[in-house]
Design an enzyme around this catalytic site. Sequence first.
Site, mmCIF file in Angstrom:
data_model
loop_
_atom_site.group_PDB
_atom_site.id
_atom_site.type_symbol
_atom_site.label_atom_id
_atom_site.label_comp_id
_atom_site.label_asym_id
_atom_site.label_seq_id
_atom_site.Cartn_x
_atom_site.Cartn_y
_atom_site.Cartn_z
ATOM 1 N N LYS A 65 45.690 44.684 37.798
ATOM 2 C CA LYS A 65 45.247 44.520 38.823
ATOM 3 C C LYS A 65 45.258 45.539 39.377
ATOM 4 O O LYS A 65 44.167 45.513 40.157
ATOM 5 C CB LYS A 65 46.553 43.278 39.071
ATOM 6 C CG LYS A 65 46.346 41.788 38.831
ATOM 7 C CD LYS A 65 47.619 41.549 39.785
ATOM 8 C CE LYS A 65 47.562 39.887 38.568
ATOM 9 N NZ LYS A 65 48.659 39.230 39.636
ATOM 10 N N ASP A 102 48.171 36.509 46.082
ATOM 11 C CA ASP A 102 49.173 36.524 45.019
ATOM 12 C C ASP A 102 50.575 36.134 46.253
ATOM 13 O O ASP A 102 51.009 35.399 45.646
ATOM 14 C CB ASP A 102 49.344 37.360 44.303
ATOM 15 C CG ASP A 102 48.755 37.379 42.695
ATOM 16 O OD1 ASP A 102 48.689 36.669 42.498
ATOM 17 O OD2 ASP A 102 48.915 38.105 41.742
#
Length: 276
Positions: A65, A102
């Site tokens: 990420k 997220d």
Amino acid sequence: MDRYAVVGHPVEHSKSPYIHARFAEQCHQPVTYGRLLAPLDAFLPTVREFAGSGARGCNVTVPFKFEAFAAAAQASERAQLAQAANLLRFDADGRWFADNTDGAGLVHDLQHNAGLELAGRDLLLIGAGGAAAGVLGPLLQARPRRLVVTNRTLDKARELVQRHAALALAQSVELQAAPLDDCGRGHHLVINATASSLQGGAVPVAGQVLAPGALAYDMMYGPPAAAFLAWAAEHGASGRDGLGMLVEQAAEAFAVWRGVRPQTQQVLADLRAGRG
Ligand code: ATR
């Protein structure tokens, strides 16, 4: 068909292909979505090849990420705050746009699926790695009264808090970093964003961090969430795993790519029933 994939290492157990196939069907979008295993030292070449083959974007999962965020030419404000991205969109001009859904997924799951109002509440976020960084901004935007970030390595919690200080001020949230053994008591919501259970570690905070009737939320699901949920039950709190967050972050990603946010209830119910 427009092609997407989840890129990670490992990636074979990802439920994202199932979730996005359901969304594509529901929204009548010409989307296919697969899995792409990137070697640990070759995230960028793997994604470049995928983008070069005409694909439209990808989700990015552990441990890439941070690399995904760094590789993009442009990034959303929430990805910039997180310094991490869970999705890339390959735009027509050849540039990559990074985003992080997220936190929005977590907040949506908490407020819409679990029915927990965050405004005015006291929150504890355990962890200061990539998972915690990805959700702190959207949690602050939900305007809790107070949010404490606690972490084994206190300096990492302090750095994360520092990076979000302006947003906390703008949202009138009291934001603090605190050590694991002194992170307050009586929080209405305690979120586990550590990887401690993956290493067989115990829950690293005392039960008194939970207010009566608190919700204890593990951002993982399946066996890695079990120890935290058992700890919650032992201390009289409700528990919730991260399956809803997984589905909601996917719906946010679908919206970024396709301009339409799918309905999530049935997909989540089917996953809970063991399908997918
Ligand atoms: P992720 O991207 O999943 O967040 P990470 O960046 O490696 O992964 O962060 C892992 C988090 O879990 C960190 O907050 C880490 O604490 P440190 O910053 O002190 O390393 C936390 N963690 C991992 N194992 C732990 C354990 N046994 N006890 C407490 N915290 C732990």
